[in-house]
Structures are given as structure tokens and as C-alpha cells.
Design an enzyme around this catalytic site. Structure first.
Site, PDB file in Angstrom:
ATOM      1  CG  HIS A   1      -2.756   2.546  -1.984  1.00 42.94           C
ATOM      2  ND1 HIS A   1      -2.664   2.361  -0.618  1.00 42.94           N
ATOM      3  CD2 HIS A   1      -3.872   1.880  -2.369  1.00 42.94           C
ATOM      4  CE1 HIS A   1      -3.695   1.626  -0.201  1.00 42.94           C
ATOM      5  NE2 HIS A   1      -4.442   1.317  -1.252  1.00 42.94           N
TER       6      HIS A   1
ATOM      7  N   GLY B   1       2.758  -4.313   9.010  1.00 38.33           N
ATOM      8  CA  GLY B   1       2.826  -2.863   9.155  1.00 38.33           C
ATOM      9  C   GLY B   1       1.677  -2.106   8.554  1.00 38.33           C
TER      10      GLY B   1
ATOM     11  CG  ASP C   1       7.969   3.842   0.988  1.00 35.66           C
ATOM     12  OD1 ASP C   1       7.693   3.732   2.201  1.00 35.66           O
ATOM     13  OD2 ASP C   1       8.196   2.858   0.257  1.00 35.66           O
TER      14      ASP C   1
ATOM     15  CD  GLN D   1      -2.481  -1.152   2.733  1.00 39.89           C
ATOM     16  OE1 GLN D   1      -3.532  -0.554   2.932  1.00 39.89           O
ATOM     17  NE2 GLN D   1      -1.853  -1.803   3.690  1.00 39.89           N
TER      18      GLN D   1
HETATM   19  C1  BV8 Z   1     -11.675   2.877  -3.718  1.00 43.61           C
HETATM   20  C2  BV8 Z   1      -2.042   6.908  -1.353  1.00 43.61           C
HETATM   21  C3  BV8 Z   1     -13.556   2.899  -5.154  1.00 43.61           C
HETATM   22  C4  BV8 Z   1      -2.055   8.368  -1.115  1.00 43.61           C
HETATM   23  C5  BV8 Z   1      -3.735   5.833   0.042  1.00 43.61           C
HETATM   24  C6  BV8 Z   1     -15.258   0.041   2.036  1.00 43.61           C
HETATM   25  C7  BV8 Z   1     -15.553   0.370   3.337  1.00 43.61           C
HETATM   26  C8  BV8 Z   1     -15.202   1.627   3.852  1.00 43.61           C
HETATM   27  C9  BV8 Z   1     -14.550   2.555   3.051  1.00 43.61           C
HETATM   28  C10 BV8 Z   1     -14.278   2.209   1.770  1.00 43.61           C
HETATM   29  C11 BV8 Z   1     -14.615   0.970   1.248  1.00 43.61           C
HETATM   30  N1  BV8 Z   1     -14.201   0.921  -0.045  1.00 43.61           N
HETATM   31  C12 BV8 Z   1     -13.631   2.088  -0.371  1.00 43.61           C
HETATM   32  C13 BV8 Z   1     -13.665   2.897   0.716  1.00 43.61           C
HETATM   33  C14 BV8 Z   1     -13.150   4.245   0.795  1.00 43.61           C
HETATM   34  C15 BV8 Z   1     -11.638   4.249   1.033  1.00 43.61           C
HETATM   35  C16 BV8 Z   1     -11.279   3.671   2.363  1.00 43.61           C
HETATM   36  O1  BV8 Z   1     -10.864   2.534   2.462  1.00 43.61           O
HETATM   37  N2  BV8 Z   1     -11.385   4.487   3.375  1.00 43.61           N
HETATM   38  C17 BV8 Z   1     -10.956   4.070   4.702  1.00 43.61           C
HETATM   39  C18 BV8 Z   1     -10.299   5.245   5.408  1.00 43.61           C
HETATM   40  C19 BV8 Z   1     -12.149   3.552   5.452  1.00 43.61           C
HETATM   41  N3  BV8 Z   1     -10.954   3.540  -0.024  1.00 43.61           N
HETATM   42  C20 BV8 Z   1     -10.697   4.161  -1.174  1.00 43.61           C
HETATM   43  O2  BV8 Z   1     -11.108   5.286  -1.421  1.00 43.61           O
HETATM   44  C21 BV8 Z   1      -9.905   3.399  -2.210  1.00 43.61           C
HETATM   45  N4  BV8 Z   1     -10.553   3.535  -3.460  1.00 43.61           N
HETATM   46  O3  BV8 Z   1     -12.074   1.950  -3.114  1.00 43.61           O
HETATM   47  O4  BV8 Z   1     -12.319   3.444  -4.768  1.00 43.61           O
HETATM   48  C22 BV8 Z   1     -13.578   3.126  -6.593  1.00 43.61           C
HETATM   49  C23 BV8 Z   1     -13.531   2.022  -7.434  1.00 43.61           C
HETATM   50  C24 BV8 Z   1     -13.557   2.240  -8.779  1.00 43.61           C
HETATM   51  C25 BV8 Z   1     -13.605   3.544  -9.301  1.00 43.61           C
HETATM   52  C26 BV8 Z   1     -13.609   4.646  -8.447  1.00 43.61           C
HETATM   53  C27 BV8 Z   1     -13.591   4.438  -7.074  1.00 43.61           C
HETATM   54  C28 BV8 Z   1      -8.520   4.014  -2.392  1.00 43.61           C
HETATM   55  C29 BV8 Z   1      -7.705   3.819  -1.164  1.00 43.61           C
HETATM   56  C30 BV8 Z   1      -6.274   4.324  -1.406  1.00 43.61           C
HETATM   57  C31 BV8 Z   1      -6.064   5.631  -0.681  1.00 43.61           C
HETATM   58  N5  BV8 Z   1      -4.672   6.051  -0.831  1.00 43.61           N
HETATM   59  N6  BV8 Z   1      -2.472   6.228  -0.147  1.00 43.61           N
HETATM   60  C32 BV8 Z   1      -0.998   8.788  -0.148  1.00 43.61           C
HETATM   61  O5  BV8 Z   1      -0.246   7.938   0.399  1.00 43.61           O
HETATM   62  O6  BV8 Z   1      -0.900  10.008   0.071  1.00 43.61           O
HETATM   63  S1  BV8 Z   1      -4.101   4.962   1.430  1.00 43.61           S
HETATM   64  C33 BV8 Z   1      -3.006   5.280   2.676  1.00 43.61           C
HETATM   65  O7  BV8 Z   1      -3.424   4.427   3.746  1.00 43.61           O
HETATM   66  C34 BV8 Z   1      -1.559   4.889   2.418  1.00 43.61           C
HETATM   67  O8  BV8 Z   1      -1.318   4.357   1.132  1.00 43.61           O
HETATM   68  C35 BV8 Z   1      -1.332   3.775   3.403  1.00 43.61           C
HETATM   69  O9  BV8 Z   1      -0.482   2.836   2.940  1.00 43.61           O
HETATM   70  C36 BV8 Z   1      -2.706   3.253   3.511  1.00 43.61           C
HETATM   71  C37 BV8 Z   1      -2.984   2.313   4.601  1.00 43.61           C
HETATM   72  O10 BV8 Z   1      -2.415   2.851   5.771  1.00 43.61           O
HETATM   73  P1  BV8 Z   1      -1.246   2.000   6.438  1.00 43.61           P
HETATM   74  O11 BV8 Z   1      -0.232   1.685   5.406  1.00 43.61           O
HETATM   75  O12 BV8 Z   1      -1.859   0.860   7.141  1.00 43.61           O
HETATM   76  O13 BV8 Z   1      -0.610   3.045   7.405  1.00 43.61           O
HETATM   77  P2  BV8 Z   1      -1.174   3.482   8.823  1.00 43.61           P
HETATM   78  O14 BV8 Z   1      -0.432   4.704   9.216  1.00 43.61           O
HETATM   79  O15 BV8 Z   1      -2.680   3.524   8.784  1.00 43.61           O
HETATM   80  O16 BV8 Z   1      -0.783   2.266   9.789  1.00 43.61           O
HETATM   81  C38 BV8 Z   1       0.570   1.947   9.997  1.00 43.61           C
HETATM   82  C39 BV8 Z   1       0.582   0.681  10.803  1.00 43.61           C
HETATM   83  O17 BV8 Z   1       1.938   0.299  11.010  1.00 43.61           O
HETATM   84  C40 BV8 Z   1      -0.036   0.818  12.182  1.00 43.61           C
HETATM   85  O18 BV8 Z   1      -0.943  -0.250  12.393  1.00 43.61           O
HETATM   86  C41 BV8 Z   1       1.157   0.714  13.134  1.00 43.61           C
HETATM   87  O19 BV8 Z   1       0.822   0.024  14.322  1.00 43.61           O
HETATM   88  C42 BV8 Z   1       2.104  -0.128  12.327  1.00 43.61           C
HETATM   89  N7  BV8 Z   1       3.515   0.064  12.658  1.00 43.61           N
HETATM   90  C43 BV8 Z   1       4.133   1.171  13.135  1.00 43.61           C
HETATM   91  N8  BV8 Z   1       5.458   0.918  13.260  1.00 43.61           N
HETATM   92  C44 BV8 Z   1       5.665  -0.347  12.824  1.00 43.61           C
HETATM   93  C45 BV8 Z   1       4.445  -0.897  12.434  1.00 43.61           C
HETATM   94  N9  BV8 Z   1       4.321  -2.145  11.946  1.00 43.61           N
HETATM   95  C46 BV8 Z   1       5.440  -2.884  11.846  1.00 43.61           C
HETATM   96  N10 BV8 Z   1       6.661  -2.433  12.193  1.00 43.61           N
HETATM   97  C47 BV8 Z   1       6.809  -1.180  12.683  1.00 43.61           C
HETATM   98  N11 BV8 Z   1       8.031  -0.733  13.027  1.00 43.61           N
END
Ligand code: BV8
Length: 256
Positions: free
Chosen positions: A123, A191, A108, A105
Site C-alpha cells: 500500500h 496484526g 509507516d 500493508q
Molecule cells: C483495489 C493505504 C482495484 C492508505 C490502505 C473485494 C471485496 C471487497 C472489497 C474490495 C475487493 N477488492 C477491492 C475492494 C475494495 C477495497 C477493499 O478491500 N475494501 C475493504 C474495506 C472491503 N480494496 C481496494 O480498494 C484496493 N484496491 O483492489 O483496487 C483496482 C485494481 C486495478 C486498478 C484499479 C483498481 C486498495 C486497498 C488499499 C487501501 N489502502 N492503506 C493509508 O494507509 O492511509 S488500506 C489500510 O487498511 C491500511 O494500509 C491498513 O494496513 C490496511 C489493512 O488494515 P490493517 O492493517 O489490518 O489495520 P486494522 O486497523 O484494520 O487492523 C489492525 C489489526 O491489528 C486488528 O485486527 C487488531 O486486532 C490487530 N492488533 C492490534 N494490536 C495488535 C494487533 N495485532 C498484533 N499485535 C498487536 N499489538
């Protein structure tokens, strides 16, 4: 090696006998490279913004300069970062198993810089730029015509080649990711907060198809209850330790 990191025999045996291993990564895998995770409190200029509100086409149309500069700031962090032992351990896993898929996802590009190939970037990639109007990649542009820069062909705004909320994922990449997930013997989710769809459904497809699903994340997520196992450790420590316990520490020579 950290004594507390002893992995269950079931996982070690499953990886040794697996034909297909799939790894899904999120921003956590780049945390130990110094890149803040997607949902960590934004710092500095961005402290008042929720990333989910900035990573949308609406935000870009409302304030293209603000969104472009957010990505410029993030591109700077990425350029200064290097892959960490977690990224390299994923490269090593790919060398050790007959069939491997890496789905990320992250935007980078650190997996590629660590040596992973055929990375499924769900993404997009922050280091690529495209025209907001024509939706085609742009390699170079004039930097002296304001922010965001303009498309040299049509004069429209340029934007990062990432998938914003509300936008569809790149053609075919999601299909390949689903195909990999349903064919997995072992699926490692590393992650990720497991809240963004459709990525967050991939481990569920894998589980339904019979895979051993393992989560590597210091925090619990909505996947934690559904995974067969949770390894509550940073990936930069857990993944190298896992490779060492499953396959031993000597590097596999890649026989060309
Ligand atoms: C789509 C790019 C339809 C931009 C990103 C169903 C239900 C509910 C909502 C939706 C659904 N379907 C679609 C949606 C809407 C939405 C969505 O999911 N919303 C969420 C908030 C509920 N989805 C979308 O809009 C997607 N599109 O479905 O479109 C469609 C279909 C056809 C035609 C038109 C439309 C698009 C989603 C993509 C969004 N873009 N990124 C940018 O980066 O600026 S998503 C963004 O979140 C990043 O890419 C990131 O990778 C991604 C997920 O986050 P994580 O990677 O998990 O990062 P996060 O900070 O959240 O968590 C980090 C984790 O690491 C933590 O758990 C932490 O504990 C852990 N951690 C920390 N340190 C460590 C570690 N783990 C291991 N080791 C460590 N050292």
C-alpha cells in the site's frame, strides 16, 4: 519469558524445517510502537472521519487540504515512532530461514527502520510524496504555496505515495506477494484485520498451496477460522517469544 506463551510443537517444527517463510503484516504490528491502527477510533481532528472515507482519491479531490493534513498528522506519529520487538523479531526470522518474504500493508516504513530489506509494500509508504496529476515521486517542493503543496513541475497537488481505496496496487508488488504466498511453507499473518483486498487473500492462496497458515492477533478476524493456528497475543510479545522457542535466544551472527 511469559510462561503462557508456549507455541504448538507443530509450529516450532514447521519453522525449523521451513525452506520458505512468508510474513504478512498489518497496522497491528506497529501498535506497540505507539502508532494507532488503521481502524482504531480516530482521535482529535479526525474523530468524525472513517479512515476508509479519507483514504480515497475522491476524498482528496473533494477536500485536498483535509486529506493532506490527515497524512501530515500521521507522518508526525510515524516520525516519532520506533520499531518495536515485533519488527525486530521479523528481522531475526529472516536471518534464520533459507527463504523469506515480508509483505506489509503498512505505510509507516518501520520494518525497513528495524532492518528488514526487500519489504513488499502493498500500500505504498506515507513518507514518500508524489504528484497527484503526474503520479511521479517528488522529493522537494515549495511549502509556501498553500496546502496541499504544489508539484514543482506541473503545479498539480502533491499527495502521499500510498494506495488509496479504489486504486490499484503498485506494479509488480502484488505479483511478487502472490508468488511468495504460494511458495510458502509457513505463512504468518500478523496484526491485520484481514478485510482489505487483495492483501487479505494472500493467506488463502498460501493455504491452498499447502502452507501452514498462522494468525497472530489478539482479536479474531475473518482469517481466524481459516488459519491452522491462531496465536491470540500482541505481536510485540508473541514474535520474540516464537523466535526464542524455535531458534534459541542467541542472535545469529550474519556471516558475510
Ligand atoms: C483495489 C493505504 C482495484 C492508505 C490502505 C473485494 C471485496 C471487497 C472489497 C474490495 C475487493 N477488492 C477491492 C475492494 C475494495 C477495497 C477493499 O478491500 N475494501 C475493504 C474495506 C472491503 N480494496 C481496494 O480498494 C484496493 N484496491 O483492489 O483496487 C483496482 C485494481 C486495478 C486498478 C484499479 C483498481 C486498495 C486497498 C488499499 C487501501 N489502502 N492503506 C493509508 O494507509 O492511509 S488500506 C489500510 O487498511 C491500511 O494500509 C491498513 O494496513 C490496511 C489493512 O488494515 P490493517 O492493517 O489490518 O489495520 P486494522 O486497523 O484494520 O487492523 C489492525 C489489526 O491489528 C486488528 O485486527 C487488531 O486486532 C490487530 N492488533 C492490534 N494490536 C495488535 C494487533 N495485532 C498484533 N499485535 C498487536 N499489538
Amino acid at each position: 519469558m511469559d510462561a503462557e506463551l508456549e507455541f504448538p510443537k507443530q509450529l516450532i517444527d514447521a519453522l525449523r524445517s521451513a525452506q520458505q517463510v512468508v510474513v504478512l503484516t498489518g497496522a497491528g504490528v506497529s501498535k506497540e510502537s505507539g502508532i494507532p491502527t488503521f481502524r482504531e477510533a480516530q482521535t482529535g481532528l479526525w474523530a468524525n472521519y472513517n479512515p476508509e472515507d479519507l483514504a480515497t482519491p475522491e476524498a482528496f479531490q473533494r477536500d485536498p487540504k483535509l486529506v493532506w493534513e490527515w497524512y501530515t498528522w500521521r507522518r508526525g506519529l510515524v516520525s516519532e515512532a520506533s520499531p518495536n520487538p515485533g519488527h525486530y523479531a521479523i528481522v531475526e526470522i529472516a536471518r534464520r530461514v533459507p527463504g523469506f518474504s515480508l509483505i506489509t500493508q503498512n505505510v509507516d516504513g518501520l520494518h525497513q527502520r528495524a532492518g528488514s530489506d526487500a519489504v513488499l509494500e502493498l500500500h505504498g509508504n506515507i513518507m514518500r510524496t508524489k504528484c497527484f496529476e503526474e503520479n511521479v515521486l517528488v522529493e522537494s517542493w515549495q511549502d509556501n504555496e498553500g496546502i496541499p503543496p504544489k508539484c514543482p513541475r506541473c503545479g498539480g497537488f502533491l499527495r502521499p505515495d500510498v494506495v488509496w481505496f479504489g486504486e490499484g496496487l503498485p506494479e509488480g508488488v502484488l505479483d511478487q506477494a502472490v508468488e511468495a504466498a504460494v511458495g510458502a511453507d509457513v505463512f504468518l499473518s500478523v496484526g491485520t484485520s484481514s478485510v482489505v483486498q487483495p492483501a487479505a487473500s494472500l493467506p488463502l492462496y498460501a493455504r491452498q498451496a499447502g502452507a501452514l497458515v498462522v494468525e497472530i492477533n489478539p482479536e479474531s478476524t475473518p482469517l481466524s477460522q481459516l488459519a491452522e493456528m491462531v496465536i491470540p497475543h500482541p505481536s510485540g510479545e508473541a514474535l520474540p517469544a516464537l523466535v526464542q522457542q524455535v531458534w534459541g535466544s542467541e542472535k545469529k551472527r550474519s556471516y558475510q
